[in-house]
Structure formats: structure tokens, C-alpha cells
Design an enzyme around this catalytic site. Structure first.
Site, PDB file in Angstrom:
ATOM      1  CD  GLU A  56      36.808  44.387  29.858  1.00  0.00           C
ATOM      2  OE1 GLU A  56      37.817  43.495  29.791  1.00  0.00           O
ATOM      3  OE2 GLU A  56      36.833  45.489  29.384  1.00  0.00           O
ATOM      4  CG  ASP A  88      42.726  42.377  48.007  1.00  0.00           C
ATOM      5  OD1 ASP A  88      41.825  43.180  48.579  1.00  0.00           O
ATOM      6  OD2 ASP A  88      42.823  41.912  46.996  1.00  0.00           O
TER       7      ASP A  88
END
Length: 725
Positions: free
Chosen positions: A475, A272
């Protein structure tokens, strides 16, 4: 005679010249560019021609050009979570959690097939102009198959929900469509992420240590990854966090011992973005970037989404921490993917070479986006069958609410751009005739609990559709959801207090007229706060560019709602363990026994269905057997509709067994009064559980139950059977 000999001689000389020229051309064509050779041999040849410095320069996501060998620069970072993302015009499908709510893996494969078609077309168009841009490549860092174990996690919307089996099925379907079915070439490369045990908290993901035992690791957190590896996913992305003290990007047990040796994964591993920096900066498990570079490659990382391998790989070799053979092994995996994508072959030989502008965002793709949005929306309430609306009964409609015309609420995160996004106001307006009055008002914002708009107009209309909920700025991923109070996560299940107050005022204004609440979000929401004020409630997720049209199709009965929740809607956050606790006890429908708003798999329809068994189970099964059952499903209501038959297993009463577990599902479309049959198959070996004593999978003998219904709490049919060794 002399003339004939002369002509023959000339022909021989000409043929010899042709052969010599062909031989010269053949000799000038590098072996690694010979498409008739095996990929492994071509990779080996290319490696032999690269210098050590050149090899190192290819280990980062901003792969450097090697002009002398005809290797162009390439950016490996591309996104396609629910459509080609960040790359201009592309079809925007519903967010991943919404697509999972379709419980339709065949449909999801159609979606990812379209995504890879658009990806290839955009890549072809860019390369034709010698553009080598980020987000315009063919290596996509999707799907996100982490388990949505806790509703606070902002990125849960990117996943396929809380269930490992559903996640594995949907994720595998996505991979198959994205990578294509050509025997030689990948259409695009998919990436299973984030490996592993990664689902919040977002704010501390760069230093968080997920503590998990081997049983939860194997049965819950690794299950879907294994399924995608079995279905030949080309890439796996390591996660930011630690697992039991070891950062994922230097975790040899996960990346080599399990992923490669045990599962047989033969693609490439990418970190990542910035994860290697985290190893020494935030996890602080190694002191320097040089040591991190060596540890990552030795653990099984091939490609770095940062610059550590490119900047510090040579230093690691000079310090004796790494060998050129280690580098070759990592680079080989990357090059294999490039060869599979056709990077070193004649473009004309690639079956996807002809895709162009007409393959991007066309009418067929828009129609598919609409169909997926239709099947994703979940009907949670329909008091007195107020829905669907009969158009002739409503001369005036009010569409109101902070998300009614919100672009963000349509397209979610990791999205593309589109010139044809149809929001909810536009969808409702376009669905009625010109003689019908449609009004719109923002109504409220996300904070103000006292000032509202549109309430008087709603009272003056025949029906009101209120679109409330969350958005990707409330969110989502850390940094992107910039209005989140918890670094991307949610602190509570609550809707904004302003929306609850607004719904109360709307109910007062509309009195006894129909009020439909449409909720946008990517996660579990406390619906009970607004439930008393709405006659019907539709959970729309983040429905993509055709969401407005899809909602109108449901509101006016063009289709019956058929979405089912891919996660449990809990009563309250207090029912759950601490957010940072990764033990599965008390989490998800598999291990949670407390009160819920709506169970996993729940979704209402405009029609009703009746089940009967078409075949009986055997009394006893062994490991090599398959539990197979046919179910006759009849549409017993007044509308055409789709049913999703869900098969759950209840296990023997043994410590740490799930309460129940989804093991098969099938969607069926039925016209009114029609009957159809679905066949569900469950391999008995899929009922194995991890044995902590032997560190192996074990099939536990005993009494089992097969439960068939339309949700995890529904038991339309139950059949008992035994399993023996």
C-alpha cells in the site's frame, strides 16, 4: 600649535578615507543583500536586476544558478514526512498516520522541531562542501493533509487520518515545529499538500476528476488547508487531479480566489511533480505545454515541479499568453521564501547556522522517536489482561511473522535511512535478560497459504508474538507500492490470506499459551479475520526506527498503550460508497452510521479512567462565545497511563449535519489513583457550517450536545446547550 593643526588635519583625512571606503563598500553591496531592508524591497530590487530569461530559469524546482548576481543553483524538492527523507542518516519517526494516533499535537511539534534541526544541519554540512543536492535543501514538501476518506487509498498512511479537525490540529503543529519560531528567519519551509480534494484512486490520479459540491469542499476537503494557512504555512502544493472539471494546477478559483484572496495566503504555490504535464497529456483540458505554462502562472502557480515553466515560459510570453509582470508575481513569491530562509544573507547571522553533525540522529532524537512510537501504538484487544507480560513469568518467547524483522514495515514510505533501526525481534530481545530464550522465524510470506515456519518453536515457548500485516510495497503511492494490485491502493481490507492461515496454525501450536498479534499497516485492516486466534492485538502502524523498542516497552508494561485510531475501522468495504465517489455521505465517523470493527478515536489501555465534570456549560451561547469545560480525570486502574479526552459535538437535526464531530482533545498523564484536570475549549464560530444557498458560513441556531469520551462511540459525559444568533 602648527603640530597640533597638522595632527588634526591628518586625523580628518584618515576619517574621510574611512568614510569613503565604507561608502564604496556600501555601494558595492547590492540592495537585495542588505539584511536590514524589508523582504519586499529586497525582492523588488533583485527582480529589477534579473533578465527575463534568468527569471524564467528560476521557476522550476531545479532552479538555475545566476552567477553574476551570486544566486546559486537550488533544488526545491525535499521530503520530511516523518523525518528528513532520502538524504542519508536521519531520525526516522513513525509514519504520519501513526503520529496522528498519538492525539498529541504538542509531541508532534517536538518531532517536527527535531526534523527541521536535522534538516538545517544536513543543509549546512552540504553547503560547506559546495553541494547543492536534491533532498538536502530546506524547502520540504510536507505535511500531507488530505483527508483519508476511504481506506482503500494507499497514501492515506501519509495523512493524519479521516477527520478535518484532527488533521488541522496535527498539521498546524507540524508546520510550527518545522518552520521554527525565529521572528526573522524560517528554520525550514513547510508545504501543505495536495491542494485539493485528493485522496485516490492512485492509479488514475493523473486524469481523475473529483466531483464535489461546495459544502463537502468547504467543510471537509479545505478545512485543514485553511487551518495551516492561518498558522502561516509557507507553501501549498497543488494536486494532480481535477476538481469539478478543472485541473488543480490551473485552478484559479482554488489557487487565487480562495487561497490568496479569501484566506490571505502569502507564501508560494508549487505543483505536484509532473502535474503540469498532466494538464495537456492526460486531463487534456489544454492542447499544448505553452498554454499550460501560461494558465498555471495566471491561476496562481509560482513554482513548477517539472520543466514546463522553464521550457515554455518564454514561448508563452512571445505568444502573448503571459506577461513579464505575471512572471514577476510568481517569482516574487519564490524569492520571498528564499529570503526568509536566509539564502542571501551572511550565514553567520542566521540562528541555525551552527547546526552540524552532532544535531543529526543523536540520542535525544532517538529517545523522542521511541516516545512517539510508544504513544502511537493502539491496543485493540487484551483478553483477560494477558498484557503486559511480567518478564519473570516468561523464560522463553517466540517472535515470528513476515514483518517481525522487516525494515520496510518499520520505516514506511518517504523515509530516511538510519544505522540504528530496531525491529520487533531486536526490541523484544533487547528488553529481556540474557537468561531468557528468544527465538525468531519468518513464519510465512505474503502469498503462500500452506507452508509455514516457526509454529513448532512457538508451541515450545512460553509466549508468542506474531508480527503480521501490510508493508509499504503493498500500500502506498502509485509506482512505489509495486506489489499493490491496484496501483498503490488496496482492493480489500483483508490481510494477506497467508497471514490469516498462519495465525490459525499458530493458535493450534501454542494452544493455551499467550499469543499476541502485532499488526503493521497504514490503514484500516480487517482485524476480525485473525482476532479469534490472538489473546491480544496491538496495531503498530509503521512505527519508525525505534518501533521495536517501543513495542517491547508496551509488551512488558514499561508504558501503558495510549494510541487512538485516527480513522474508522469499518466492518467491510461493502459498507462504503464507491471509491471514486467524493461525496462525504456514508463516509468516516462524521457521516457513517453502519457497523464498525473499531470506532474513530478507539484505543485500550492497561488502566481505566473515570470522568467527572469540573464545570458546567452555560445554557445558551452566541457566535462570539467559547464553549469551555473542565473535566476531572481519575486513573482508577492498576497502572500509570495516559488518557486522551475527546470532545465531540452533536448538531441540531438539520439536513447534512454530521452525526458527530471532534472539536477538541487533550492528552493527560496520570499515575495510579491520581486525578488531574483538562480544560477543553471550542469557539462557537467553529460550529458554523457551509450554507449552499448563500455560499457562506452559517451558524445554525438550535440544540447541541457536547459529548466527552475516549472515542467517537464513547459517551462518558454529555452536556446539552443551545446556540442562538
Amino acid at each position: 600649535m602648527a603640530s597640533t593643526i597638522k595632527q588634526t588635519t591628518l586625523r580628518c583625512l584618515a576619517l574621510l578615507t574611512v568614510l569613503l571606503n565604507f561608502s564604496t563598500v556600501k555601494a558595492q553591496t547590492p540592495f537585495y543583500k542588505d539584511a536590514s531592508q524589508s523582504i519586499d524591497l529586497r525582492v523588488k530590487d533583485l527582480l529589477s536586476k534579473l533578465t527575463l530569461e534568468e527569471k524564467i530559469s528560476l521557476l522550476g524546482y531545479r532552479s538555475q544558478a545566476v552567477p553574476r548576481l551570486g544566486i546559486p543553483a537550488y533544488n526545491w524538492w525535499n521530503e520530511a514526512l516523518h523525518g528528513v527523507a532520502r538524504a542519508g542518516e536521519a531520525t526516522i519517526f513513525p509514519q504520519a498516520i501513526g503520529m496522528s494516533a498519538t492525539f498529541n499535537d504538542d509531541l508532534l511539534k517536538q518531532v517536527s522541531t527535531v526534523i527541521s534541526t536535522e534538516a538545517r544541519a544536513k543543509y549546512n554540512l552540504a553547503i560547506a562542501q559546495d553541494r547543492h543536492l536534491q533532498y538536502m535543501g530546506l524547502t520540504f514538501w510536507t505535511p500531507n493533509i488530505n483527508i483519508f476518506r476511504d481506506p482503500r487509498w494507499g497514501r492515506g498512511q501519509e495523512t493524519y487520518g479521516e477527520d478535518p479537525f484532527l488533521t488541522g490540529r496535527m498539521g498546524s503543529a507540524f508546520v510550527k515545529g518545522l518552520q521554527g519560531d525565529d521572528p526573522k528567519y524560517l528554520k525550514a519551509s513547510a508545504t501543505a499538500k495536495h491542494f485539493a480534494v485528493h485522496s485516490g484512486p492512485e492509479a488514475t490520479r493523473d486524469k481523475f476528476d473529483a466531483k464535489v459540491d461546495e459544502k463537502d469542499l468547504r467543510e471537509t476537503y479545505l478545512y485543514a488547508f485553511h487551518e495551516l494557512v492561518k498558522n502561516h504555512v509557507e507553501s501549498v502544493m497543488s494536486a494532480y487531479n481535477r476538481v469539478n472539471g478543472v485541473p488543480n494546477s490551473i485552478n484559479k478559483v482554488l489557487l487565487t480566489d480562495i487561497l490568496r484572496k479569501e484566506w490571505g495566503f502569502n507564501g508560494h504555490v508549487v505543483t505536484d511533480c509532473g502535474a503540469l504535464d498532466d494538464v495537456y497529456l492526460t486531463h487534456k483540458t489544454l492542447p499544448t505545454a505553452v498554454e499550460v505554462a501560461a494558465a498555471a502562472i495566471k491561476a496562481g502557480v509560482d513554482l513548477d515541479c517539472s520543466s514546463i515553466l522553464q521550457n515554455d515560459g518564454i514561448k508563452a510570453i512571445k505568444q502573448g499568453l503571459l506577461t513579464e509582470k505575471d512572471v514577476d508575481q510568481a517569482l516574487s513569491a519564490i524569492l520571498r521564501t528564499e529570503f526568509k530562509l536566509g539564502f542571501y544573507d551572511d550565514p553567520a547571522a542566521n540562528p541555525y547556522h551552527a547546526y552540524g553533525a552532532d544535531s543529526v540522529h543523536n540520542e535525544q532524537h532517538l529517545a523522542l522517536a521511541r516516545k512517539v512510537a510508544q504513544q502511537s501504538m493502539v491496543l485493540l484487544k487484551n483478553n483477560n489482561n494477558v498484557l503486559p507480560f511480567k518478564k519473570s513469568n516468561y523464560s522463553s518467547i517466540m517472535v515470528v511473522g513476515p514483518n517481525a524483522a522487516s525494515l520496510d514495515a518499520m520505516i514506511a514510505n518517504y523515509h530516511g535511512t538510519s544505522s540504528k533501526v530496531i525491529n520487533f525481534v531486536e526490541g523484544i530481545t533487547g528488553a529481556v535478560d540474557k537468561a531468557t530464550r528468544v527465538e525468531y522465524d519468518l513464519g510465512c510470506d505474503y502469498k503462500d497459504t500452506t507452508h509455514f515456519g516457526g509454529t513448532w518453536a512457538a508451541g515450545n515457548a512460553d509466549a508468542t508474538i506474531a508480527v503480521i500485516g501490510l508493508s509499504p510495497v503493498l500500500e502506498g503511492e502509485a509506482g512505489d507500492a509495486f506489489l499493490s494490485e491496484s496501483g498503490g491502493d488496496k482492493k480489500t481490507l483483508s490481510l494477506p490470506a497467508s497471514e490469516i492461515a498462519f495465525m490459525k496454525e499458530l493458535r493450534k501450536s501454542v494452544k493455551n499459551k499467550p499469543l499476541v498479534a502485532v499488526i503493521t499497516a497504514g490503514s484500516d485492516i480487517d482485524v476480525s479475520a485473525i482476532e479469534p486466534y490472538a489473546d491480544a492485538i496491538i496495531f503498530a502502524w509503521y512505527p519508525g526506527e525505534q518501533g521495536g523498542n517501543a513495542l517491547a516497552d508496551i509488551i512488558f508494561g514499561e508504558v501503558s498503550p495510549s494510541g487512538h485510531l485516527p480513522l474508522t475501522f469499518y466492518k467491510d468495504m461493502s459498507n462504503l460508497p464507491d471509491y471514486s465517489d467524493y461525496n462525504m455521505k456514508g463516509r468516516t465517523y462524521r457521516y457513517y452510521t453502519g457497523p464498525v470493527q473499531y470506532p474513530f478515536g478507539f484505543g485500550l489501555s492497561y488502566t481505566t479512567f473515570n470522568y467527572t465534570l469540573g464545570s458546567k456549560l452555560k445554557a445558551t451561547y452566541k457566535k462570539a462565545d467559547t464553549v469551555a469545560v473542565t473535566v476531572n480525570v481519575k486513573n482508577t486502574g492498576k497502572f500509570n497511563g495516559d488518557e486522551v479526552v475527546q470532545a465531540y459535538i452533536k448538531y441540531p437535526n438539520i439536513d447534512r449535519m454530521p452525526v458527530k464531530e471532534l472539536k477538541s482533545f487533550k492528552r493527560i498523564s496520570l499515575e495510579q489513583d491520581k486525578e488531574g484536570t483538562v480544560t477543553l475549549k471550542i469557539p462557537v464560530q467553529d460550529l458554523q457550517k457551509w450554507d449552499l444557498a448563500t455560499h457562506k458560513w452559517k451558524l445554525y441556531p438550535g440544540s447541541y450536545k457536547l459529548v466527552l469520551g475516549s472515542s467517537s462511540a464513547d459517551e462518558k459525559l454529555v452536556a446539552d446547550f443551545k446556540v442562538t444568533n
